[in-house]
Write a protein that holds these residues in place. Sequence first.
Motif, PDB file in Angstrom:
ATOM      1  N   ASN A  29       0.819  -1.214   0.000  1.00 46.99           N
ATOM      2  CA  ASN A  29       0.000   0.000   0.000  1.00 46.99           C
ATOM      3  C   ASN A  29       0.853   1.265   0.000  1.00 46.99           C
ATOM      4  O   ASN A  29       0.612   2.199  -0.773  1.00 46.99           O
ATOM      5  CB  ASN A  29      -0.925   0.016   1.221  1.00 46.99           C
ATOM      6  CG  ASN A  29      -1.840  -1.188   1.299  1.00 46.99           C
ATOM      7  OD1 ASN A  29      -2.024  -1.919   0.334  1.00 46.99           O
ATOM      8  ND2 ASN A  29      -2.422  -1.398   2.466  1.00 46.99           N
ATOM      9  N   VAL A  32       2.862   1.774  -3.347  1.00 45.66           N
ATOM     10  CA  VAL A  32       2.005   2.255  -4.439  1.00 45.66           C
ATOM     11  C   VAL A  32       1.590   3.703  -4.196  1.00 45.66           C
ATOM     12  O   VAL A  32       1.574   4.510  -5.131  1.00 45.66           O
ATOM     13  CB  VAL A  32       0.787   1.330  -4.648  1.00 45.66           C
ATOM     14  CG1 VAL A  32      -0.182   1.915  -5.673  1.00 45.66           C
ATOM     15  CG2 VAL A  32       1.252  -0.053  -5.111  1.00 45.66           C
ATOM     16  N   LEU A  77      -5.596   2.859  -0.680  1.00 45.16           N
ATOM     17  CA  LEU A  77      -4.948   1.785  -1.435  1.00 45.16           C
ATOM     18  C   LEU A  77      -4.746   0.551  -0.570  1.00 45.16           C
ATOM     19  O   LEU A  77      -4.263   0.654   0.559  1.00 45.16           O
ATOM     20  CB  LEU A  77      -3.601   2.288  -1.961  1.00 45.16           C
ATOM     21  CG  LEU A  77      -3.704   3.562  -2.805  1.00 45.16           C
ATOM     22  CD1 LEU A  77      -2.346   4.198  -2.977  1.00 45.16           C
ATOM     23  CD2 LEU A  77      -4.340   3.255  -4.139  1.00 45.16           C
ATOM     24  N   THR A 119      -3.135  -4.163 -15.718  1.00 48.32           N
ATOM     25  CA  THR A 119      -2.572  -5.334 -15.023  1.00 48.32           C
ATOM     26  C   THR A 119      -3.009  -6.658 -15.640  1.00 48.32           C
ATOM     27  O   THR A 119      -2.370  -7.676 -15.421  1.00 48.32           O
ATOM     28  CB  THR A 119      -2.977  -5.354 -13.529  1.00 48.32           C
ATOM     29  OG1 THR A 119      -4.397  -5.522 -13.435  1.00 48.32           O
ATOM     30  CG2 THR A 119      -2.515  -4.100 -12.813  1.00 48.32           C
ATOM     31  N   CYS A 146      -6.020  -4.030  -4.934  1.00 47.23           N
ATOM     32  CA  CYS A 146      -5.201  -4.259  -6.136  1.00 47.23           C
ATOM     33  C   CYS A 146      -4.817  -5.716  -6.381  1.00 47.23           C
ATOM     34  O   CYS A 146      -3.988  -5.987  -7.251  1.00 47.23           O
ATOM     35  CB  CYS A 146      -3.943  -3.407  -6.052  1.00 47.23           C
ATOM     36  SG  CYS A 146      -4.274  -1.639  -6.035  1.00 47.23           S
ATOM     37  N   ARG A 164       3.703  -3.103  -8.875  1.00 45.75           N
ATOM     38  CA  ARG A 164       3.409  -1.900  -8.094  1.00 45.75           C
ATOM     39  C   ARG A 164       3.418  -0.670  -8.989  1.00 45.75           C
ATOM     40  O   ARG A 164       2.558   0.208  -8.871  1.00 45.75           O
ATOM     41  CB  ARG A 164       4.416  -1.745  -6.954  1.00 45.75           C
ATOM     42  CG  ARG A 164       4.262  -2.812  -5.886  1.00 45.75           C
ATOM     43  CD  ARG A 164       5.358  -2.773  -4.851  1.00 45.75           C
ATOM     44  NE  ARG A 164       5.141  -3.822  -3.842  1.00 45.75           N
ATOM     45  CZ  ARG A 164       5.834  -3.941  -2.728  1.00 45.75           C
ATOM     46  NH1 ARG A 164       6.814  -3.070  -2.447  1.00 45.75           N
ATOM     47  NH2 ARG A 164       5.571  -4.908  -1.890  1.00 45.75           N
ATOM     48  N   CYS A 167       0.257  -0.657 -11.147  1.00 47.70           N
ATOM     49  CA  CYS A 167      -0.881  -0.195 -10.353  1.00 47.70           C
ATOM     50  C   CYS A 167      -0.850   1.322 -10.180  1.00 47.70           C
ATOM     51  O   CYS A 167      -1.871   1.995 -10.350  1.00 47.70           O
ATOM     52  CB  CYS A 167      -0.899  -0.884  -8.992  1.00 47.70           C
ATOM     53  SG  CYS A 167      -1.316  -2.640  -9.056  1.00 47.70           S
ATOM     54  N   ALA A 168       0.313   1.847  -9.858  1.00 43.32           N
ATOM     55  CA  ALA A 168       0.442   3.295  -9.659  1.00 43.32           C
ATOM     56  C   ALA A 168       0.144   4.064 -10.934  1.00 43.32           C
ATOM     57  O   ALA A 168      -0.547   5.093 -10.899  1.00 43.32           O
ATOM     58  CB  ALA A 168       1.850   3.624  -9.151  1.00 43.32           C
TER      59      ALA A 168
END
Length: 183
Positions: A29, A32, A77, A119, A146, A164, A167-168
């Motif tokens: 968390n 990210v 997140l 993703t 996520c 990561r 996702c970001a």
Amino acid sequence: MKIMLDAGHGPNTIGKRTPDGKMKEFEFNEAVAQLVKNELTGFDLIVMNCHDRERDVPLKERTTLANKMRVDAFISLHANAYGTTWNNTSGIETFTYTKPSEQSVILATLIQNSLCSITGRWNRGVKKADFSVVRDTRMPAVLVECGFMTNKHEAILLQSTEYRMRCAKAISFAILCWIQQKR
């Protein structure tokens, strides 16, 4: 425009980890959240965190800060879990409050679609829940899951720098799209 990022839970939250203990949820968390903050730098945004690397910040303190700072959006997140042992539950889901604002739904949908697209993970959809961080905030607020720490394949992804970053980038892209549609 002010965006508040919340790396869900905290560094010392008990039980929030992969079944093998290799990763605490907060590690994912917080990483990210920092990557999202870096991605949004240069877009004339104020990006703040309501979490702390040194202590578990109570949920009430997080939502009070967001309301006091009058942020325009609150994004919490997370990495998900189903039980405490390895299983096949997988995918990404994004939550709004049970009685969400229209802008919360729009933001959640943009984040959910962006994350699943970049993703390639299973789309579990935008859902509603009575989570305090989406209930007690006075601005569009979402909670993003996520992937599942209790799924061996997704746990490996959640621990990887590449995932990561994906996702970001997805979350940052969705935030920028949301801001653009508001203008």
